[in-house]
Design an enzyme around this catalytic site. Sequence first.
Site, PDB file in Angstrom:
ATOM      1  N   TYR A  65      12.183  28.101  50.869  1.00 48.73           N
ATOM      2  CA  TYR A  65      13.535  27.986  50.321  1.00 48.73           C
ATOM      3  C   TYR A  65      13.796  26.559  49.817  1.00 48.73           C
ATOM      4  O   TYR A  65      14.189  26.371  48.661  1.00 48.73           O
ATOM      5  CB  TYR A  65      14.550  28.454  51.355  1.00 48.73           C
ATOM      6  CG  TYR A  65      15.934  28.712  50.818  1.00 48.73           C
ATOM      7  CD1 TYR A  65      16.146  29.124  49.513  1.00 48.73           C
ATOM      8  CD2 TYR A  65      17.050  28.549  51.624  1.00 48.73           C
ATOM      9  CE1 TYR A  65      17.417  29.358  49.022  1.00 48.73           C
ATOM     10  CE2 TYR A  65      18.318  28.783  51.148  1.00 48.73           C
ATOM     11  CZ  TYR A  65      18.499  29.186  49.841  1.00 48.73           C
ATOM     12  OH  TYR A  65      19.755  29.412  49.361  1.00 48.73           O
ATOM     13  N   GLU A  72      13.888  24.213  41.351  1.00 44.92           N
ATOM     14  CA  GLU A  72      14.990  24.620  40.475  1.00 44.92           C
ATOM     15  C   GLU A  72      15.804  23.408  40.024  1.00 44.92           C
ATOM     16  O   GLU A  72      16.091  23.243  38.829  1.00 44.92           O
ATOM     17  CB  GLU A  72      15.889  25.609  41.202  1.00 44.92           C
ATOM     18  CG  GLU A  72      15.253  26.956  41.472  1.00 44.92           C
ATOM     19  CD  GLU A  72      16.090  27.845  42.384  1.00 44.92           C
ATOM     20  OE1 GLU A  72      17.296  27.570  42.571  1.00 44.92           O
ATOM     21  OE2 GLU A  72      15.534  28.819  42.912  1.00 44.92           O
TER      22      GLU A  72
END
Length: 143
Positions: A65, A72
């Site tokens: 994660y 991102e």
Amino acid sequence: MSRVFLTWAVTHSVIEVQSEDSVLLFVMAWTVTEIIRYSFYTFSLLNHLPYVIKWARYTFFIVLYPMGVTGELLTIYAALPYVQKTGLFSVTLPNKYNFSFDYYTFLILTMLSYIPLFPQLYFHMLRQRKKVLGHTQDYSKVE
């Protein structure tokens, strides 16, 4: 939704970021996550969920994660100069709809939204992990 946004609205639309290492980072994190997630779903549907799949589903996110989020954010950050220079997806006034939209500002706000959202989602997953897997001494169990 973030996958559609990152894939199309950033990585596909800003060709300059496609060779960034950050793209490889989030794609690798997403890929491993989806392999684990769909293995989990498949074995659950077959009513034969090996403990290792269940453990992987609720453990690998601890690394994947943050890895995905980092990729991102770095990809969006790398796209900012191009978006600002070209005005990509931006709508300026005057126009017949009397509406303006600045994609550059939108990307910055998107990046800032990770500040309150990431910890909330990450700690939710940690709570789910504790709920599903129990305490650390239970990890050696095999179902």
